[in-house]
Design an enzyme around this catalytic site. Structure first.
Site, PDB file in Angstrom:
ATOM      1  N   HIS A   1      -9.810   0.794  -0.160  1.00 37.41           N
ATOM      2  CA  HIS A   1      -9.691   1.585   0.890  1.00 37.41           C
ATOM      3  C   HIS A   1     -11.017   1.585   1.911  1.00 37.41           C
ATOM      4  O   HIS A   1     -11.884   1.908   1.434  1.00 37.41           O
ATOM      5  CB  HIS A   1      -9.379   3.015   0.717  1.00 37.41           C
TER       6      HIS A   1
ATOM      7  N   GLU B   1     -10.851   3.059   7.111  1.00 43.62           N
ATOM      8  CA  GLU B   1      -9.641   4.024   7.457  1.00 43.62           C
ATOM      9  C   GLU B   1     -10.131   5.042   8.468  1.00 43.62           C
ATOM     10  O   GLU B   1      -9.703   5.513   9.320  1.00 43.62           O
ATOM     11  CB  GLU B   1      -8.918   4.541   6.128  1.00 43.62           C
TER      12      GLU B   1
ATOM     13  N   HIS C   1       0.977  -1.148  -0.063  1.00 46.21           N
ATOM     14  CA  HIS C   1       0.022  -0.078  -0.050  1.00 46.21           C
ATOM     15  C   HIS C   1       0.853   1.223  -0.109  1.00 46.21           C
ATOM     16  O   HIS C   1       1.331   1.491   0.842  1.00 46.21           O
ATOM     17  CB  HIS C   1      -0.949   0.041   1.318  1.00 46.21           C
TER      18      HIS C   1
ATOM     19  N   GLY D   1      -9.954   7.854  -1.573  1.00 51.53           N
ATOM     20  CA  GLY D   1     -10.545   8.967  -1.488  1.00 51.53           C
ATOM     21  C   GLY D   1     -11.447   9.110  -0.097  1.00 51.53           C
ATOM     22  O   GLY D   1     -11.468   8.099   0.777  1.00 51.53           O
TER      23      GLY D   1
ATOM     24  N   ASP E   1       1.468   9.398  -6.076  1.00 51.62           N
ATOM     25  CA  ASP E   1       1.457  10.776  -5.814  1.00 51.62           C
ATOM     26  C   ASP E   1       1.845  11.151  -4.349  1.00 51.62           C
ATOM     27  O   ASP E   1       1.626  12.342  -4.222  1.00 51.62           O
ATOM     28  CB  ASP E   1       0.330  11.282  -6.487  1.00 51.62           C
TER      29      ASP E   1
ATOM     30  N   ASP F   1       1.851   4.002   2.824  1.00 53.78           N
ATOM     31  CA  ASP F   1       0.869   4.963   2.551  1.00 53.78           C
ATOM     32  C   ASP F   1       1.585   5.893   1.491  1.00 53.78           C
ATOM     33  O   ASP F   1       1.374   6.002   0.315  1.00 53.78           O
ATOM     34  CB  ASP F   1      -0.102   5.430   3.463  1.00 53.78           C
TER      35      ASP F   1
ATOM     36  N   HIS G   1       1.282   5.054  -2.406  1.00 58.41           N
ATOM     37  CA  HIS G   1       0.723   5.903  -3.373  1.00 58.41           C
ATOM     38  C   HIS G   1       1.600   6.521  -4.235  1.00 58.41           C
ATOM     39  O   HIS G   1       2.345   7.223  -3.565  1.00 58.41           O
ATOM     40  CB  HIS G   1      -0.402   6.742  -2.790  1.00 58.41           C
TER      41      HIS G   1
END
Length: 372
Positions: A205, A208, A16, A178, A20, A297, A18
């Site tokens: 996701h 969370e 996991h 998101g 970006d 993350d 990202h």
């Protein structure tokens, strides 16, 4: 206590992360200059890194996500995407990661008329280049992509279909990300149906910043094989005053089915999902032998590496090398790579790597003094 050098040397698995959320600060500045993005708060790399860290640590997922405006802003060109993907592979390999699944949302990178397919192709080309550089540096890595749709948007079917088109070129799964509140996974049931009917992989996701209903929907309606974060599964576990533990039906289902939890402790502290590393549910869940995995993350926003996450866990819970290996093998077992590749990495890379570190620890252990 584990030394940071030993943690960095240990083979690690990352599920996991990202794209970006993991740019080098200097790269953000370079790309902003190259492609005419003029909204950065500073052009000093150290100051920019600190700005991202302050912006992310506001105890709210929604506020945490605001920091991505700048990284997404500089990732609107094919060359930028390929460069960042290659650097991502290099950085993870330098940290001792031997297998990684890195996710990104193609729909966020189409402001300058790139298509979904062009975005995916650029990222995959960057990963291939990054793997080549890492191998040349003596740190081989296998890096694969998870294609993500944004849960607050309405493009999930198109994104899922794009993920399926690139499944034989390096894309191994589909995800939605998101803000959870107000955007349940069942809004995207058509996308998940397409993915499941294509015999492809799903991680979502869930759990969370929102509670058990998000996890339940992800598993029972959308076909999630893994849970992104999944922190709130702890809400279905009762701990008595005498230390006795009772699992609710959903928590028992997750543990019995060995549903992998992609846990990211530092990020969870920053988003307010956990008050601190020491109070993060990962400790209880690992002791109850849920299928826990450790992840980063967003390395830029949370100022972490996978090694620093392991170091934080060792400081808080004294996990030691054995538990670190268990978490790593959990990750490899839970990967979306084909079975043969998972088995090869476990047997020929991960287990030998930890055996070597144990041997080295024995060799350097101090010899007890002889009694007088």
């Amino acid at each position: 206590m584990l030394t940071l050098d030993a943690i960095r040397e240990a083979p690690k698995v990352l599920l996991h992360d990202h794209l970006d959320g993991g740019l080098r600060p200097a790269t953000v500045i370079d790309l902003a200059s190259q492609f005419g993005y003029d909204k950065l708060p500073t052009t000093d790399p150290e100051d920019l890194a600190a700005w991202f860290r302050r912006g992310a640590d506001r105890k709210s997922l929604e506020l945490y996500l605001e920091t991505f405006a700048h990284t997404v802003g500089v990732l609107q060109e094919r060359d930028a995407l390929s460069r960042v993907a290659a650097e991502c592979a290099e950085d993870l390999a330098a940290d001792g990661v031997v297998y990684a699944e890195v996710r990104f949302a193609p729909e966020l990178h189409t402001e300058r008329r790139l298509t979904l397919d062009a975005v995916i192709e650029a990222v995959l080309e960057g990963f291939v280049e990054g793997e080549r550089r890492a191998t040349g540096a003596g740190r081989p890595i296998v890096i694969r992509a998870i294609v993500t749709a944004m849960r607050q948007a309405a493009h999930s079917v198109e994104v899922a279909e794009a993920a399926l088109r690139w499944r034989d070129a390096g894309v191994v799964g589909f995800d939605i990300a998101g803000p959870e509140a107000g955007h349940p996974p069942t809004r995207h049931i058509e996308a998940f149906d397409r993915v499941r009917q294509g015999n492809f992989h799903i991680t979502i996701h869930a759990g969370e910043s929102f509670g058990l209903p998000s996890i339940w929907e992800a598993l029972q309606f959308c076909g999630a094989e893994r849970l992104g974060h999944g922190v709130r599964i702890v809400d279905d576990i009762a701990v008595g005053a005498d230390g006795s533990i009772m699992l609710g039906r959903l928590a028992a289902f997750v543990r019995d089915r060995r549903v992998p939890l992609e846990m990211c402790p530092t990020s969870s502290v920053h988003t307010g999902a956990a008050p601190s590393i020491a109070q993060h549910p990962i400790d209880l869940l690992r002791r109850l032998r849920f299928r826990v995995t450790l992840n980063t993350d967003n390395r830029l926003m949370s100022n972490v590496t996978l090694s620093s996450e392991f170091a934080a866990l060792d400081e808080a819970f004294n996990i030691g090398l054995g538990e670190m290996e268990w978490l790593t093998i959990n990750g490899m077992k839970s990967a979306f790579a084909p079975f043969d590749e998972r088995l090869r990495l476990i047997d020929s890379v991960i287990k030998p790597g930890y055996a070597r570190l144990r041997d080295e620890a024995v060799r350097v252990a101090p010899v007890p003094a002889m009694p007088a």
